[in-house]
Design an enzyme around this catalytic site. Structure first.
Site, PDB file in Angstrom:
ATOM      1  N   ASP A 127      50.789  50.207 -35.907  1.00 18.07           N
ATOM      2  CA  ASP A 127      51.581  51.244 -35.257  1.00 18.07           C
ATOM      3  C   ASP A 127      53.046  51.251 -35.684  1.00 18.07           C
ATOM      4  O   ASP A 127      53.706  52.274 -35.628  1.00 18.07           O
ATOM      5  CB  ASP A 127      51.488  51.123 -33.729  1.00 18.07           C
ATOM      6  CG  ASP A 127      51.874  49.739 -33.213  1.00 18.07           C
ATOM      7  OD1 ASP A 127      52.381  48.928 -34.012  1.00 18.07           O
ATOM      8  OD2 ASP A 127      51.657  49.471 -32.020  1.00 18.07           O
ATOM      9  N   HIS A 128      53.568  50.117 -36.133  1.00 20.97           N
ATOM     10  CA  HIS A 128      55.004  50.020 -36.401  1.00 20.97           C
ATOM     11  C   HIS A 128      55.421  50.570 -37.764  1.00 20.97           C
ATOM     12  O   HIS A 128      56.576  50.968 -37.943  1.00 20.97           O
ATOM     13  CB  HIS A 128      55.455  48.559 -36.304  1.00 20.97           C
ATOM     14  CG  HIS A 128      55.748  48.116 -34.909  1.00 20.97           C
ATOM     15  ND1 HIS A 128      54.801  48.146 -33.919  1.00 20.97           N
ATOM     16  CD2 HIS A 128      56.871  47.631 -34.334  1.00 20.97           C
ATOM     17  CE1 HIS A 128      55.334  47.698 -32.794  1.00 20.97           C
ATOM     18  NE2 HIS A 128      56.588  47.381 -33.019  1.00 20.97           N
ATOM     19  N   ASP A 161      54.805  41.132 -29.933  1.00 22.60           N
ATOM     20  CA  ASP A 161      55.622  42.315 -29.676  1.00 22.60           C
ATOM     21  C   ASP A 161      56.195  42.160 -28.282  1.00 22.60           C
ATOM     22  O   ASP A 161      55.476  41.766 -27.363  1.00 22.60           O
ATOM     23  CB  ASP A 161      54.795  43.601 -29.771  1.00 22.60           C
ATOM     24  CG  ASP A 161      55.674  44.836 -29.698  1.00 22.60           C
ATOM     25  OD1 ASP A 161      56.075  45.193 -28.574  1.00 22.60           O
ATOM     26  OD2 ASP A 161      55.966  45.449 -30.737  1.00 22.60           O
ATOM     27  N   ARG A 443      64.149  51.269 -25.186  1.00 22.04           N
ATOM     28  CA  ARG A 443      65.407  50.705 -25.681  1.00 22.04           C
ATOM     29  C   ARG A 443      66.306  51.794 -26.229  1.00 22.04           C
ATOM     30  O   ARG A 443      65.835  52.764 -26.824  1.00 22.04           O
ATOM     31  CB  ARG A 443      65.136  49.671 -26.775  1.00 22.04           C
ATOM     32  CG  ARG A 443      64.449  48.453 -26.233  1.00 22.04           C
ATOM     33  CD  ARG A 443      64.380  47.328 -27.245  1.00 22.04           C
ATOM     34  NE  ARG A 443      63.719  46.209 -26.604  1.00 22.04           N
ATOM     35  CZ  ARG A 443      62.711  45.530 -27.125  1.00 22.04           C
ATOM     36  NH1 ARG A 443      62.264  45.823 -28.322  1.00 22.04           N
ATOM     37  NH2 ARG A 443      62.164  44.534 -26.467  1.00 22.04           N
ATOM     38  N   SER A 638      63.748  43.034 -29.089  1.00 18.83           N
ATOM     39  CA  SER A 638      62.456  42.823 -29.726  1.00 18.83           C
ATOM     40  C   SER A 638      62.136  41.347 -29.879  1.00 18.83           C
ATOM     41  O   SER A 638      63.018  40.489 -29.944  1.00 18.83           O
ATOM     42  CB  SER A 638      62.460  43.500 -31.102  1.00 18.83           C
ATOM     43  OG  SER A 638      61.349  43.096 -31.864  1.00 18.83           O
ATOM     44  N   ARG A 640      60.980  40.093 -32.538  1.00 19.22           N
ATOM     45  CA  ARG A 640      60.920  39.818 -33.974  1.00 19.22           C
ATOM     46  C   ARG A 640      61.503  38.451 -34.347  1.00 19.22           C
ATOM     47  O   ARG A 640      62.668  38.168 -34.154  1.00 19.22           O
ATOM     48  CB  ARG A 640      61.594  40.932 -34.765  1.00 19.22           C
ATOM     49  CG  ARG A 640      63.070  41.074 -34.582  1.00 19.22           C
ATOM     50  CD  ARG A 640      63.590  42.351 -35.216  1.00 19.22           C
ATOM     51  NE  ARG A 640      63.053  43.512 -34.524  1.00 19.22           N
ATOM     52  CZ  ARG A 640      63.652  44.707 -34.481  1.00 19.22           C
ATOM     53  NH1 ARG A 640      64.784  44.888 -35.105  1.00 19.22           N
ATOM     54  NH2 ARG A 640      63.105  45.713 -33.839  1.00 19.22           N
TER      55      ARG A 640
END
Length: 750
Positions: A127-128, A161, A443, A638, A640
């Protein structure tokens, strides 16, 4: 469950992990699969019940729902020390979910571990990496959300995520983590989590009119701020819960990441049962009914903090700009914007993505759009729609919602994150142009959606976004203000109403699921050494056994520094699998306190100002170790882990801040860095970008024992301050080994 290899077994024994026989996986009352994709992986409510009873007897008190699910997944419920906010828990999550951007690094780390097979069900969701520009047909249709397929009441799921918590809308504890944490779980190693505190949010009354589930979390964000939930699970309860749909609960839990919460959760109820049944999981709903007492909080349970919200009194909210906790009632935001000099004209309205993209969300937005069309109006602003999954896309197409949204001026984009994470090829403005957008995302950090630092982004509900896009201005309040129809007559929009679930069954759309091979023994991953998008990982260097002397300050960060500031998304996502290439975005969004600029720091050797990544590479090439100085809640946003991998790759040794966001702090530890906090936050002001720092006490590094930092000023004077940390014994072993992955390999060789 995938069979453990001899290698995994040796590793588990070295870590003191208990062995479970495959036969014990079978449920005693019924064998119900976790998902229809994995018919041989069963829900273990019997084990959950057993563990809860052990812990309840030990603690001798009522338990919150969060405690039931978390403690119900303890590796050793009989002996595990349990103290909220203090002890580290060793947990056994049920499954792992990854998205395509973070999965690359997670899988590269798993490959580096040398393990042949995952120990728990693990999935990757695409999806990203889909860029929004022209529309869904051209941008690509694919994605399935966790709520539709993998979450269930009582599950403990970790995902790479930060918005994994949307599964809390289905009564599960679903937690966002870094890839290294996912590797632990995939390797069959107990996953560590500091025992979370529990913040209770008691809901009374019921939602009505223009007020939506999104307004609940916007209100909570305004109360708790972006760090108020750090180290805690937010648990919603009370009679008002039943007025919220299952997907509405998921929206609330999803955005809980923006208050720093470990996750958020709702108790199992009839709305969840209805959703499970509608998504083809009646068997899970029936089993959950049998174990319902373990899927709701005990009466009289204690919360570390309690917030009460009367839904009858809650008004529509809109938060922003530049931070998701700056809350305003919609009725007041226009006046505030005029006072603050924020642009009133709305350039783009954007709805959907993972936060607000349910069938109900799309239906309520379509209900608003239909009223405008009946009066001959279309959106004054640009308008985009991002369905949350292929199932949602197909169903809103079938039921006419998508067409209504197109007719009012909308563009239906791909089922993906899209503009929410900066995957937006925006053409209507130039970088640096001041403008306003409104979204139903989660966000709104500076530059997050379109890489333009002058874009003032506000977050609100999909129906409010739709109404504002039609009006074209922040000064419009749909509860009280009128629009002028094509015929010149004034009219007021009525509060939208829509079905929470389709009357017919969901249309599953295109089947994009790819099953793993039955026999993966012959599978191998070949990565070209010339690839610009993938790069196999090399082990980080071990600690040399010495204190860190004369660390250069790469940057002293001023103000908010999210993971977007540390490792930007958008066009950089294509390098998520190539550590060296993506390291060229290290801290390019952070503001340097020395000059007030982004991506401009002084090279201590040449005295020239240049980009942060270039300066870090210069230091690395010349053997100069460095440190970053940060402000409050460093690394929020995030999950990440590139924001931790990049500084480690380019020679960083420590990050010293006033405070950290939970996921980022853990990610730094996993990669062998030292996340440290000022014992006295005022000591942040004692350090200047031209100073050098020495960190002492590493030879006696121990849990709860502060480290000493000597600040060496250019004029020869020195100051000594104390630095705190949250390392436990296991995490200290990661530091000494150079990373958690290095430590895993050491244990394999024992």
């Amino acid at each position: 469950m995938a069979p453990y290899s001899l290698l995994v077994t040796r590793l588990q024994k070295a870590l003191g992990v208990r062995q479970y026989h495959v036969a014990s996986v079978l449920c005693q009352r019924a064998k119900v699969a976790m998902s229809h994709f994995e018919p041989n992986e069963y829900i273990r409510y019997d084990l959950l019940e057993k563990n809860i009873n052990i812990v309840r007897k030990r603690l001798n008190r009522p338990l919150t729902l969060s405690e039931k699910i978390v403690y119900g997944h303890l590796d050793d419920p009989a002996k595990q020390e349990i103290e909220r906010g203090k002890t580290y828990l060793r947990l056994r999550p049920d499954r792992v979910a990854m998205q395509d951007a973070t999965a690359q690094m997670a899988m590269l780390q798993f490959i580096s571990s040398g393990l042949p097979k995952v120990a728990v069900p693990s999935t990757i969701h695409c999806d990203h990496l889909i860029e929004a520009q022209l529309g869904g047909e051209k941008d690509l249709r694919r994605a399935k959300i966790i709520l539709e397929n993998y979450a269930y009441p009582g599950v403990l799921l970790i995902g790479t995520d930060s918005h994994t918590p949307n599964g809390g809308g289905l009564g599960g504890i679903c937690i966002g983590v870094g890839g290294a944490d996912a590797v632990d779980v995939m390797a069959g190693i107990p996953w560590e989590l500091k025992c979370p505190k529990v913040i209770g949010v008691k809901l009374t009354g019921s939602l009505s009119g223009w007020t939506s589930p999104k307004d609940v979390i916007l209100k909570v964000a305004g109360i708790l701020t972006v760090k108020g939930g750090t180290g805690a699970i937010v648990e919603y309860h009370g009679p008002g819960v039943d007025s919220i749909s299952c997907t509405g609960m998921a929206t609330i839990c999803n955005m809980g990441a923006e208050i720093g919460a470990t996750t958020s959760v709702f108790p199992y109820n009839h709305r969840m049962k209805k959703y499970l049944s509608k998504t083809g999981r009646e068997d899970i709903a029936k089993l959950a009914d049998e174990y319902k007492d373990h899927l709701v909080p005990d009466p009289g349970c204690h919360y570390d903090q309690l917030i009460e919200i009367n839904l009858n009194e809650l008004k529509p909210h809109i938060n922003g700009p530049f931070t998701p906790d700056l809350a305003h009632p919609v009725a007041e935001v226009g006046t505030v914007a005029e006072k603050e000099g924020w642009p009133l004209d709305i350039r783009v309205g954007l709805i959907g993505s993972c936060t607000n993209s349910s069938y109900e969300d799309m239906g309520r937005s379509a209900a608003v759009a239909k009223q405008a069309l009946a009066h001959g109006l279309k959106c004054k602003s640009q308008f985009t729609i991002t369905p949350g999954s292929e199932q949602i896309r197909a169903t809103i197409e079938r039921d006419g919602y998508a067409q209504i949204l197109r007719e009012v001026g909308g563009i239906v984009l791909a089922n993906a994150c899209g503009p929410c994470i900066g995957q937006w090829d925006r053409k209507d403005i130039k970088k640096g142009e001041k403008n306003t957008i409104v979204t139903s995302y989660n966000r709104n950090f500076t530059g997050r959606n379109d890489a333009n630092p002058e874009t003032h982004a506000f977050v609100t509900s999909p129906e409010i976004v739709t109404a504002l896009a039609i009006a074209g201005t922040l000064k419009f309040n749909p509860e009280t203000d009128f629009l002028t129809g094509k015929d010149g007559k004034k009219f007021k929009l009525e509060a939208p109403d829509a079905d929470e679930l389709p009357q017919a069954e969901f249309d599953p759309g295109q089947d994009t699921y790819q099953h793993p091979p039955k026999d993966s023994s012959g599978q191998r991953v070949d990565v070209s050494p010339t690839s610009q998008r993938l790069q196999l990982l090399e082990p980080f260097d071990k600690w040399d056994g010495k204190d860190l002397e004369d660390l250069q300050i790469l940057i002293k960060v001023k103000g908010k520094c999210t993971t977007d500031h540390i490792s930007a998304a958008g066009p950089w996502l294509k390098f998520r699998g190539h550590l060296d290439n993506i390291s060229n975005n290290l801290l390019i969004g952070a503001i340097n306190v020395e000059n007030g600029k982004a991506n401009s720091v002084r090279n201590a050797v040449t005295q020239e100002f240049g980009p942060v990544p270039d300066t870090a590479r210069y230091y690395k090439k010349h053997g100069i170790r460095w440190v970053v100085i940060g402000d409050e809640n460093y690394g929020e946003g995030s999950s990440r882990e590139h924001a931790a991998l990049e500084p480690r790759h380019l020679g960083g040794r420590a990050i010293i801040t006033k405070s950290f966001a939970r996921i980022h702090e853990t990610n730094l530890k996993k990669q062998g860095l030292l996340p440290l906090t000022f014992a006295d936050p005022a000591d942040y002001n004692k350090i200047h970008p031209v100073d050098k720092l020495t960190i002492q006490g590493l030879k006696d590094f121990a849990p709860g024992k502060p480290l000493k930092c000597i600040i060496k000023h250019p004029n020869g004077t020195q100051e000594t301050i104390l630095l705190n940390h949250t390392f436990n014994e296991t995490q200290i072993e990661w530091f000494r080994a150079g990373s958690a992955l290095n430590r895993m390999k050491e244990l394999q060789q024992q």
